[in-house]
Motif scaffolding. Structure first.
Motif, short mmCIF file in Angstrom:
data_model
loop_
_atom_site.label_atom_id
_atom_site.label_comp_id
_atom_site.label_asym_id
_atom_site.label_seq_id
_atom_site.Cartn_x
_atom_site.Cartn_y
_atom_site.Cartn_z
N ARG A 131 29.18 187.70 -34.61
CA ARG A 131 30.29 188.42 -35.22
C ARG A 131 30.11 189.92 -35.05
O ARG A 131 28.99 190.43 -35.02
N ILE A 140 35.49 190.22 -36.02
CA ILE A 140 35.73 189.23 -34.97
C ILE A 140 34.55 188.27 -34.92
O ILE A 140 33.41 188.69 -34.74
N TRP A 142 33.17 185.73 -32.65
CA TRP A 142 33.33 185.37 -31.25
C TRP A 142 33.15 183.88 -31.02
O TRP A 142 33.87 183.28 -30.21
N VAL A 147 39.64 185.98 -36.03
CA VAL A 147 39.82 187.40 -36.29
C VAL A 147 40.32 187.56 -37.72
O VAL A 147 41.24 186.86 -38.15
N PHE A 161 44.38 185.32 -29.12
CA PHE A 161 42.94 185.58 -29.28
C PHE A 161 42.30 185.93 -27.94
O PHE A 161 41.47 186.84 -27.86
N ARG A 165 40.40 189.28 -27.39
CA ARG A 165 38.99 189.20 -27.04
C ARG A 165 38.69 190.01 -25.78
O ARG A 165 37.69 190.73 -25.71
#
Length: 232
Positions: A131, A140, A142, A147, A161, A165
């Motif tokens: 994160r 975020i 990951w 999110v 996303f 990203r």
């Protein structure tokens, strides 16, 4: 564990012999014959190394390398019949290695093995951050593709996303609408970039991010968009 390689080569004869040679070495090899197909394969799976030809249909090898680098540091070996020094220098802008055609299969195997050894060491040393927190309450996750803003999870679509990203993983880098469309939707760039515009607008609304005074997504007028979030 068997390493997985991605081969992107449109020449059927070369692709077949390279694939068979590497499989005989014990590697798992996925083979794509166009740049966009190779990018789609890379985004759909996990690979330890990529071998990519320079001259490919739909998206050339340089663009493939660029798209892969936006989301991964996986080793990339560029294969090309172009042998001039300037070509090698250009090819190495996105790739880790350059091998000129025709090449020895023994040399190719040695280079693949060498890069895989370094990649394993790199992965052992690298700390995986699940994160990332940013100013103005952005978080975020990951791994879980989540999110949140001020601890409120946002209902992002898969494409939203993926778009966010890509921007966040490459902070302060300006992406054109064409680049974003090609990378996220895995199709040739189009003149009508309305799809990207709609998704950026939706992201801003969900993030409550102002166009005039943004905290996260900034419009670079006449060029595209970039992520300007400040990590904490």
């Amino acid at each position: 564990m068997k390493e997985k390689l991605l081969l992107i080569e449109d020449d059927v004869a070369i692709g077949r012999i390279v694939k068979e040679t590497l499989e005989q070495e014990g590697y798992g090899v996925a083979w794509a014959t166009t740049g966009l197909e190779g990018l789609a394969d890379f985004q759909a799976d996990s690979f330890d190394l990529v071998l990519v030809d320079w001259m490919l249909p739909e998206m050339d090898g340089l663009a493939v390398c660029q798209n892969i680098r936006w989301e991964s540091d996986v080793p990339i070996i560029m294969m090309s019949a172009r042998k001039e020094e300037a070509d090698k220098v250009e090819g190495l802008q996105g790739a880790d290695d350059y091998i000129a055609k025709p090449f020895s299969l023994e040399e190719l195997k040695a280079r693949v093995a060498s890069h895989l050894r370094r990649w394993k060491r790199y992965n052992k040393l690298e700390e995986v951050e699940d994160r990332t927190a940013y100013a103005f309450g952005l978080m975020i996750d990951w791994q879980r593709a989540i999110v949140s803003v001020n601890q409120q999870e946002l209902a992002l679509t898969q494409k939203e996303f993926a778009l966010f990203r890509l921007l966040a993983k490459n902070p302060n880098q300006t992406f054109t609408k064409e680049e974003l469309y090609q990378h996220i939707w895995q199709q040739p760039s189009i003149e009508d970039t309305h799809t990207v515009t709609v998704h950026i607008k939706a992201l801003r609304e969900k993030l409550n991010d102002s166009v005039k005074s943004p905290h996260f997504i900034q419009t670079v007028w006449g060029k595209g968009y970039r992520f300007i979030g400040e990590p904490l």
